[in-house]
Scaffold this motif. Structure first.
Motif, PDB file in Angstrom:
ATOM      1  N   GLY A   1      22.594  68.516   7.958  1.00  0.00           N
ATOM      2  CA  GLY A   1      22.463  70.531   7.349  1.00  0.00           C
ATOM      3  C   GLY A   1      22.013  70.728   6.264  1.00  0.00           C
ATOM      4  O   GLY A   1      21.194  71.528   5.461  1.00  0.00           O
ATOM      5  N   ASP A   2      22.013  69.640   5.478  1.00  0.00           N
ATOM      6  CA  ASP A   2      21.104  69.108   4.074  1.00  0.00           C
ATOM      7  C   ASP A   2      19.989  69.947   3.945  1.00  0.00           C
ATOM      8  O   ASP A   2      19.104  69.966   3.143  1.00  0.00           O
ATOM      9  CB  ASP A   2      22.003  68.297   2.870  1.00  0.00           C
ATOM     10  CG  ASP A   2      23.387  68.872   2.866  1.00  0.00           C
ATOM     11  OD1 ASP A   2      23.813  70.131   2.580  1.00  0.00           O
ATOM     12  OD2 ASP A   2      23.834  67.835   3.103  1.00  0.00           O
ATOM     13  N   ASP A   3      18.830  69.157   4.947  1.00  0.00           N
ATOM     14  CA  ASP A   3      17.688  69.073   5.234  1.00  0.00           C
ATOM     15  C   ASP A   3      16.960  68.949   6.777  1.00  0.00           C
ATOM     16  O   ASP A   3      17.391  67.659   8.056  1.00  0.00           O
ATOM     17  CB  ASP A   3      17.049  67.836   4.437  1.00  0.00           C
ATOM     18  CG  ASP A   3      15.442  67.878   4.857  1.00  0.00           C
ATOM     19  OD1 ASP A   3      15.281  68.288   5.239  1.00  0.00           O
ATOM     20  OD2 ASP A   3      14.703  66.869   4.572  1.00  0.00           O
ATOM     21  N   PRO A   4      17.283  70.229   7.524  1.00  0.00           N
ATOM     22  CA  PRO A   4      17.435  70.383   8.165  1.00  0.00           C
ATOM     23  C   PRO A   4      15.614  69.680   9.449  1.00  0.00           C
ATOM     24  O   PRO A   4      15.752  70.177  10.428  1.00  0.00           O
ATOM     25  CB  PRO A   4      17.156  71.896   9.095  1.00  0.00           C
ATOM     26  CG  PRO A   4      17.717  72.585   8.159  1.00  0.00           C
ATOM     27  CD  PRO A   4      17.919  71.465   6.343  1.00  0.00           C
ATOM     28  N   SER A   5      14.677  69.290   8.782  1.00  0.00           N
ATOM     29  CA  SER A   5      13.589  68.722   9.052  1.00  0.00           C
ATOM     30  C   SER A   5      14.495  67.120   9.468  1.00  0.00           C
ATOM     31  O   SER A   5      13.202  66.726  10.121  1.00  0.00           O
ATOM     32  CB  SER A   5      12.898  68.585   7.641  1.00  0.00           C
ATOM     33  OG  SER A   5      13.052  67.770   6.960  1.00  0.00           O
ATOM     34  N   LYS A   6      15.076  66.787   8.614  1.00  0.00           N
ATOM     35  CA  LYS A   6      15.528  65.557   9.871  1.00  0.00           C
ATOM     36  C   LYS A   6      16.477  65.425  10.455  1.00  0.00           C
ATOM     37  O   LYS A   6      18.301  66.366  10.527  1.00  0.00           O
ATOM     38  CB  LYS A   6      16.153  64.767   8.593  1.00  0.00           C
ATOM     39  CG  LYS A   6      15.193  64.544   7.141  1.00  0.00           C
ATOM     40  CD  LYS A   6      15.558  63.628   6.081  1.00  0.00           C
ATOM     41  CE  LYS A   6      14.297  63.050   5.449  1.00  0.00           C
ATOM     42  NZ  LYS A   6      15.404  63.067   3.523  1.00  0.00           N
ATOM     43  N   THR A   7      16.698  64.083  11.337  1.00  0.00           N
ATOM     44  CA  THR A   7      18.108  64.103  12.687  1.00  0.00           C
ATOM     45  C   THR A   7      18.780  63.970  11.619  1.00  0.00           C
ATOM     46  O   THR A   7      18.945  63.194  10.724  1.00  0.00           O
ATOM     47  CB  THR A   7      17.460  63.962  13.610  1.00  0.00           C
ATOM     48  OG1 THR A   7      17.188  62.352  13.372  1.00  0.00           O
ATOM     49  CG2 THR A   7      16.142  64.727  14.325  1.00  0.00           C
ATOM     50  N   LEU A   8      20.443  63.555  12.356  1.00  0.00           N
ATOM     51  CA  LEU A   8      21.454  63.345  11.743  1.00  0.00           C
ATOM     52  C   LEU A   8      20.989  60.850  12.027  1.00  0.00           C
ATOM     53  O   LEU A   8      21.363  60.451  11.285  1.00  0.00           O
ATOM     54  CB  LEU A   8      22.774  63.422  12.209  1.00  0.00           C
ATOM     55  CG  LEU A   8      22.920  64.588  11.844  1.00  0.00           C
ATOM     56  CD1 LEU A   8      24.424  65.333  12.995  1.00  0.00           C
ATOM     57  CD2 LEU A   8      23.258  64.777  10.673  1.00  0.00           C
ATOM     58  N   THR A   9      20.137  61.428  12.814  1.00  0.00           N
ATOM     59  CA  THR A   9      20.203  59.509  12.913  1.00  0.00           C
ATOM     60  C   THR A   9      18.599  59.181  11.769  1.00  0.00           C
ATOM     61  O   THR A   9      18.795  58.144  12.425  1.00  0.00           O
ATOM     62  CB  THR A   9      19.239  59.560  14.541  1.00  0.00           C
ATOM     63  OG1 THR A   9      17.835  59.984  15.024  1.00  0.00           O
ATOM     64  CG2 THR A   9      20.390  59.522  15.446  1.00  0.00           C
ATOM     65  N   ASP A  10      18.312  60.250  11.111  1.00  0.00           N
ATOM     66  CA  ASP A  10      17.289  59.356  10.333  1.00  0.00           C
ATOM     67  C   ASP A  10      17.766  58.571   8.976  1.00  0.00           C
ATOM     68  O   ASP A  10      19.060  59.383   8.358  1.00  0.00           O
ATOM     69  CB  ASP A  10      16.318  61.119   9.935  1.00  0.00           C
ATOM     70  CG  ASP A  10      15.424  60.664   8.916  1.00  0.00           C
ATOM     71  OD1 ASP A  10      15.465  59.147   8.563  1.00  0.00           O
ATOM     72  OD2 ASP A  10      14.744  61.777   8.879  1.00  0.00           O
ATOM     73  N   THR A  11      16.931  57.977   8.899  1.00  0.00           N
ATOM     74  CA  THR A  11      17.783  57.156   7.826  1.00  0.00           C
ATOM     75  C   THR A  11      17.915  58.095   6.408  1.00  0.00           C
ATOM     76  O   THR A  11      18.857  57.101   6.319  1.00  0.00           O
ATOM     77  CB  THR A  11      17.535  55.082   7.674  1.00  0.00           C
ATOM     78  OG1 THR A  11      15.921  56.003   7.583  1.00  0.00           O
ATOM     79  CG2 THR A  11      17.460  55.075   8.510  1.00  0.00           C
ATOM     80  N   THR A  12      16.782  58.174   6.169  1.00  0.00           N
ATOM     81  CA  THR A  12      17.009  59.072   4.755  1.00  0.00           C
ATOM     82  C   THR A  12      17.839  60.436   4.878  1.00  0.00           C
ATOM     83  O   THR A  12      18.205  60.938   3.539  1.00  0.00           O
ATOM     84  CB  THR A  12      15.564  59.851   4.587  1.00  0.00           C
ATOM     85  OG1 THR A  12      15.242  60.391   5.688  1.00  0.00           O
ATOM     86  CG2 THR A  12      14.730  58.416   4.175  1.00  0.00           C
ATOM     87  N   ALA A  13      19.248  61.125   5.960  1.00  0.00           N
ATOM     88  CA  ALA A  13      18.751  62.071   6.132  1.00  0.00           C
ATOM     89  C   ALA A  13      20.599  61.919   4.932  1.00  0.00           C
ATOM     90  O   ALA A  13      21.805  60.920   5.259  1.00  0.00           O
ATOM     91  CB  ALA A  13      19.694  62.684   7.584  1.00  0.00           C
TER      92      ALA A  13
END
Length: 159
Positions: A99-111
């Motif tokens: 929700g803070d960076d929609p370009s990333k999935t929740l499985t992304d380590t930088t999310a």
């Protein structure tokens, strides 16, 4: 006395058949749009239910991990409705993002994993595309291009 014989045909005349065909055509002309609207509503309802199920799973994940980071909808991303559909039979594609960076999935380590956003994109331009996020935003729009991961744009409807 002469006996009068009348002979009756056991079939239909062309006029009778044409009248029946016209009646059937009128019924079909009335029934098809109603059925199409019913199918669209049913598909949209199925997407709403799946979005709500995913949001419950997200909250369950947070209660165990104290954030949404690492949440996955399963082996296949995005979620396809109906399940197992391919090609032109796909009605909805549901994606879950940070929700803070929609370009990333929740499985992304930088999310960040503190918020989530779910977007259900309709494959039919006559049906709704849905947006739901962890802050409580719930909206739908028939113009898919207006629905981003942050807003439903113009023509928005609540759900």
């Amino acid at each position: 006395m002469k006996q009068i014989r009348t002979s009756y045909s056991k079939g239909f005349t062309l006029i009778e058949l044409m009248i029946v065909m016209a009646g059937v055509a009128i019924l079909i002309a009335i029934a098809l749009p109603s059925y199409r609207a019913y199918v669209l509503r049913a598909d949209a309802s199925r997407a709403e239910q799946e979005i709500q199920q995913i949001s419950l799973k997200l909250n369950h994940h947070k209660s165990r991990n104290f954030n949404y980071k690492g949440f996955s909808t399963g082996a296949t991303a995005p979620v396809i409705l109906p399940v197992g559909a391919t090609g032109s039979t796909v009605k909805y594609k549901i994606t879950v993002r940070d929700g803070d960076d929609p370009s990333k999935t929740l499985t992304d380590t930088t999310a960040l994993g503190q918020n989530w956003v779910i977007r259900a994109e309709a494959s039919d331009p006559n049906n709704f595309t849905f947006l739901f996020n962890s802050s409580g935003l719930r909206c739908k729009n028939k113009a898919t291009s207006n629905v981003t991961y942050t807003t439903c744009g113009t023509g928005v409807e609540p759900w």
